[in-house]
Design an enzyme around this catalytic site. Structure first.
Site, PDB file in Angstrom:
ATOM      1  N   GLY A 173       0.805  -1.215   0.000  1.00  0.00           N
ATOM      2  CA  GLY A 173       0.000   0.000   0.000  1.00  0.00           C
ATOM      3  C   GLY A 173       0.839   1.266   0.000  1.00  0.00           C
ATOM      4  N   GLY A 407     -14.238  12.757 -32.971  1.00  0.00           N
ATOM      5  CA  GLY A 407     -14.205  13.038 -31.530  1.00  0.00           C
ATOM      6  C   GLY A 407     -12.838  13.482 -31.076  1.00  0.00           C
ATOM      7  N   ALA A 408     -11.803  13.038 -31.802  1.00  0.00           N
ATOM      8  CA  ALA A 408     -10.439  13.398 -31.405  1.00  0.00           C
ATOM      9  C   ALA A 408     -10.189  14.900 -31.593  1.00  0.00           C
ATOM     10  CB  ALA A 408      -9.430  12.575 -32.196  1.00  0.00           C
TER      11      ALA A 408
HETATM   12  C1  HXC Z   1       9.807  -4.056   9.824  1.00  0.00           C
HETATM   13  C2  HXC Z   1      11.366  -4.322   8.199  1.00  0.00           C
HETATM   14  C3  HXC Z   1      10.381  -4.349   7.205  1.00  0.00           C
HETATM   15  C4  HXC Z   1       9.024  -4.198   7.625  1.00  0.00           C
HETATM   16  C5  HXC Z   1      12.264  -4.495   6.237  1.00  0.00           C
HETATM   17  N1  HXC Z   1      12.507  -4.427   7.547  1.00  0.00           N
HETATM   18  N2  HXC Z   1      10.954  -4.452   6.003  1.00  0.00           N
HETATM   19  N3  HXC Z   1      11.084  -4.159   9.486  1.00  0.00           N
HETATM   20  N4  HXC Z   1       8.801  -4.045   8.954  1.00  0.00           N
HETATM   21  N5  HXC Z   1       8.017  -4.136   6.764  1.00  0.00           N
HETATM   22  C6  HXC Z   1      13.816  -4.383   8.204  1.00  0.00           C
HETATM   23  C7  HXC Z   1      14.554  -5.687   8.198  1.00  0.00           C
HETATM   24  O1  HXC Z   1      14.152  -6.480   9.266  1.00  0.00           O
HETATM   25  C8  HXC Z   1      15.981  -5.192   8.348  1.00  0.00           C
HETATM   26  O2  HXC Z   1      16.168  -4.803   9.689  1.00  0.00           O
HETATM   27  C9  HXC Z   1      15.996  -3.928   7.540  1.00  0.00           C
HETATM   28  O3  HXC Z   1      14.630  -3.502   7.464  1.00  0.00           O
HETATM   29  C10 HXC Z   1      16.493  -4.103   6.136  1.00  0.00           C
HETATM   30  O4  HXC Z   1      15.755  -5.143   5.517  1.00  0.00           O
HETATM   31  P1  HXC Z   1      16.461  -6.328   4.714  1.00  0.00           P
HETATM   32  O5  HXC Z   1      15.407  -7.340   4.449  1.00  0.00           O
HETATM   33  O6  HXC Z   1      17.680  -6.766   5.441  1.00  0.00           O
HETATM   34  O7  HXC Z   1      16.904  -5.580   3.407  1.00  0.00           O
HETATM   35  P2  HXC Z   1      16.900  -6.089   1.902  1.00  0.00           P
HETATM   36  O8  HXC Z   1      17.488  -7.463   1.825  1.00  0.00           O
HETATM   37  O9  HXC Z   1      17.540  -5.011   1.121  1.00  0.00           O
HETATM   38  O10 HXC Z   1      15.359  -6.235   1.501  1.00  0.00           O
HETATM   39  C11 HXC Z   1      14.552  -5.079   1.488  1.00  0.00           C
HETATM   40  C12 HXC Z   1      13.069  -5.461   1.274  1.00  0.00           C
HETATM   41  C13 HXC Z   1      12.674  -6.565   2.334  1.00  0.00           C
HETATM   42  C14 HXC Z   1      12.887  -5.996  -0.140  1.00  0.00           C
HETATM   43  C15 HXC Z   1      12.266  -4.196   1.438  1.00  0.00           C
HETATM   44  O11 HXC Z   1      13.093  -6.137   3.625  1.00  0.00           O
HETATM   45  C16 HXC Z   1      11.203  -6.781   2.345  1.00  0.00           C
HETATM   46  O12 HXC Z   1      10.650  -7.507   1.492  1.00  0.00           O
HETATM   47  N6  HXC Z   1      10.528  -6.222   3.346  1.00  0.00           N
HETATM   48  C17 HXC Z   1       9.106  -6.391   3.520  1.00  0.00           C
HETATM   49  C18 HXC Z   1       8.393  -5.557   2.525  1.00  0.00           C
HETATM   50  C19 HXC Z   1       6.923  -5.622   2.749  1.00  0.00           C
HETATM   51  O13 HXC Z   1       6.251  -6.615   2.411  1.00  0.00           O
HETATM   52  N7  HXC Z   1       6.407  -4.575   3.440  1.00  0.00           N
HETATM   53  C20 HXC Z   1       5.043  -4.487   3.813  1.00  0.00           C
HETATM   54  C21 HXC Z   1       4.348  -3.962   2.583  1.00  0.00           C
HETATM   55  S1  HXC Z   1       2.687  -3.734   2.909  1.00  0.00           S
HETATM   56  P3  HXC Z   1      17.613  -4.776  10.389  1.00  0.00           P
HETATM   57  O14 HXC Z   1      17.281  -4.461  11.817  1.00  0.00           O
HETATM   58  O15 HXC Z   1      18.165  -6.144  10.190  1.00  0.00           O
HETATM   59  O16 HXC Z   1      18.420  -3.708   9.717  1.00  0.00           O
HETATM   60  C22 HXC Z   1       2.635  -2.205   3.439  1.00  0.00           C
HETATM   61  C23 HXC Z   1       1.284  -1.863   3.867  1.00  0.00           C
HETATM   62  C24 HXC Z   1       0.987  -0.442   3.671  1.00  0.00           C
HETATM   63  O17 HXC Z   1       3.524  -1.468   3.480  1.00  0.00           O
HETATM   64  C25 HXC Z   1      -0.459  -0.321   3.909  1.00  0.00           C
HETATM   65  C26 HXC Z   1      -1.002   0.932   3.458  1.00  0.00           C
HETATM   66  C27 HXC Z   1      -2.497   0.907   3.387  1.00  0.00           C
END
Ligand code: HXC
Length: 517
Positions: A173, A407-408
């Site tokens: 999101g 129309g364009a």
């Molecule tokens: C808490 C998170 C996190 C999350 C990453 N981290 N995503 N912590 N919540 N959503 C933390 C990791 O634990 C790690 O902490 C640091 O951030 C870096 O992440 P890595 O995974 O080590 O980095 P990388 O390998 O570069 O991968 C990055 C990434 C991956 C692709 C973004 O972390 C990932 O897939 N994260 C989840 C993404 C996701 O699904 N998010 C939710 C989306 S839904 P440390 O402490 O080790 O440094 C959303 C809802 C919004 O956002 C709703 C709106 C309506």
């Protein structure tokens, strides 16, 4: 009273923690990848020493999953205001080095504060997105934070320009905040934007795809249309944002940065006479017309890789800022299709919101025929262009270079759709349909029974072209301001713009219209 040394040392220690962010090792890794840190992005963006940070010491209140022991400088986002070429601009820059730049309650609060400040002060807001999305440990508080950010994006829409930079992950999101802003700039490498990534897609649908395919800059710029500008790297992205800002007013109550020349350049440009190919089937290259009409080097194209059959962008005409909407006959013969209509309508709406005059350059044979277009909803998408033009009350000037059919013709802003002034070149063709299509309908029976149907068809087509493949019927019926030599286009449009720039046109009171989104 002087402040004690301990207190000054405490301030310095706090500052050092905030400056350090995720630590030296993480910063080094970023540099090796050719990327800037969140703070370096801010330093690169603003005029030297003008950045005033807001809430640098804000800290989360989360307790679950070890959060009570986790220090997160700035809560993973830097916010504040700095100057770009002397003009204040608000910013938020998510810091991936601090817990993945994830968004929790305090992080969201900082972004919302910066946006609220931008709205109150009437200054643009730039958001640099580089985040793992909603901070999982904060549960619904993170989702609440996103709701606040989205709502503030919506509140500011049409009040101050909002520009998003995608310089890292922007998943789930979270991608809706950039989508709710006016322009999205995305770096070629290290950035992905998607609602559901490759893992989820594979689990749910079985489809295999790479992060680039599902959310890379190239895909978004050319296929989904979610991205307006592709940047080589962080520095290039910031350069693009600065250039974009140079055409925009700071808010909807101020004029764009017009700098009209005292003496308007009225010199004819013979290069424009040569732009029309002698063969009517050879397309005009609209890009050449744009270069020849507007101030040299001033054209700044928006959405260049998406729906290339229409060109939109900003330029200056004798120093005055304009938004250009132009058909590109070199691609799909310049027809309007679903993507072109979406692209143009959004751009027109932006220009209208920020008082940027619009110039429409027309060479359009019609809407693109086809099953995919009809089933995809070309009626609903095409109507957005009509809606956008007619609701826009900025100065609107149309130049018909060659074709303006059906129309364009209206979807490119005819006089009755609301254009203030409409000019046409002598080679303009303004009609319901092209000759071949028209005579097959009008003379179907006669052609069936003619002794020589081909010869008769050619004869009628010729008669039709004499009448309609010309600007004169439109000129006689009052739909054209003037028919002009191509070489005079720059002079005529400059005078027209100068004369129209003070336009004020009131609209009937209503809550809002109901555009077919
Ligand atoms: C808490 C998170 C996190 C999350 C990453 N981290 N995503 N912590 N919540 N959503 C933390 C990791 O634990 C790690 O902490 C640091 O951030 C870096 O992440 P890595 O995974 O080590 O980095 P990388 O390998 O570069 O991968 C990055 C990434 C991956 C692709 C973004 O972390 C990932 O897939 N994260 C989840 C993404 C996701 O699904 N998010 C939710 C989306 S839904 P440390 O402490 O080790 O440094 C959303 C809802 C919004 O956002 C709703 C709106 C309506």
């Amino acid at each position: 009273m002087t402040i004690s040394q301990e207190r000054m040392a405490a301030l310095e220690a706090r500052r050092a923690e905030v400056r350090d962010l995720g630590g030296e090792a993480k910063a080094r890794k970023r540099h090796e990848e050719g990327r800037l840190t969140a703070r370096e992005r801010i330093d690169a963006f603003f005029d030297a020493d003008t950045f005033q940070e807001m809430g640098a010491y804000a800290h989360h209140h989360a307790k679950e999953f070890g959060m009570d022991k986790k220090r997160m400088p700035g809560d993973g986002v830097i916010t504040g205001v700095g100057h770009v070429d002397g003009q204040p601009v608000a910013i938020f820059s998510q810091d991936f080095m601090v817990s993945g730049g994830t968004l929790g309650e305090v992080h969201a609060g900082k972004i919302v504060d910066a946006m609220t400040y931008a709205g109150h002060c009437g200054i643009p807001i730039v958001g640099i997105n580089d985040s793992g999305g909603a901070r999982i440990q904060e549960g619904v508080d993170a989702l609440t934070g996103y709701s606040r950010v989205f709502r503030q994006n919506i509140m500011l829409s049409g009040v101050v320009p909002q520009i998003a930079v995608i310089a890292g992950p922007c998943a789930g999101g979270a991608a809706y905040s950039p989508a709710l802003m006016d322009f999205v700039v995305m770096t070629k490498k290290h950035a992905q934007m998607f609602i559901t990534g490759p893992e989820v897609i594979r689990a749910v649908t079985g489809q295999q795809c790479t992060p680039e395919e599902v959310g890379g800059a190239q895909m978004h710029a050319s296929v989904s249309g979610n991205v307006h500008f592709v940047a080589e790297d962080d520095a290039d992205a910031l350069r693009i944002v600065k250039k974009l800002l140079s055409y925009l007013p700071p808010n909807n109550l101020q004029e764009p940065p017009h700098a009209p020349s005292q003496a308007i350049d009225l010199t004819p440009n013979p290069a424009l006479d040569a732009i029309v190919p002698s063969d009517p089937k050879t397309p005009i290259d609209m890009r050449k017309a744009i270069e020849a009409i507007f101030d040299s080097g001033s054209f700044f194209e928006v959405h260049a890789l998406f729906a290339k059959n229409i060109i939109v962008g900003f330029a200056r005409l004798n120093g005055m800022v304009v938004g250009i909407v132009a058909n590109q006959p070199m691609v799909k013969a310049g027809t309007l299709d679903i993507d072109a209509a979406d692209k143009a309508a959004r751009f027109i709406q932006f220009c209208d919101a920020f008082h940027i005059p619009l110039i429409s350059l027309v060479d359009v044979p019609g809407f693109l025929p086809g099953l995919a277009q009809e089933r995809g909803g070309i009626i609903r998408h095409g109507s957005k262009m009509l809606f956008a033009w007619s609701t826009a009350n900025v100065p609107k000037i149309t130049l018909i270079l060659r074709k303006a059919y059906g129309g364009a013709y209206m979807a490119m802003d005819s006089k009755e759709m609301g254009a203030d002034l409409v000019f046409a070149w002598p080679c303009a063709e303004i009609a319901v349909l092209g000759a071949e299509g028209a005579i097959n309908i009008l003379f179907k029976n006669e052609l069936k029974t003619a002794a020589d149907p081909k010869a008769r068809a050619a004869e009628i087509a010729d008669e039709y072209r004499q009448k309609f493949a010309a600007p004169w019927q439109a000129a006689e019926s009052g739909q054209l301001t003037d028919v002009i030599e191509p070489s005079r286009s720059r002079a005529v449009l400059s005078l027209a713009l100068r004369n129209t720039i003070t336009k004020r046109e009131a609209r009937p009171a209503k809550k809002h219209g109901n555009i077919a989104l």
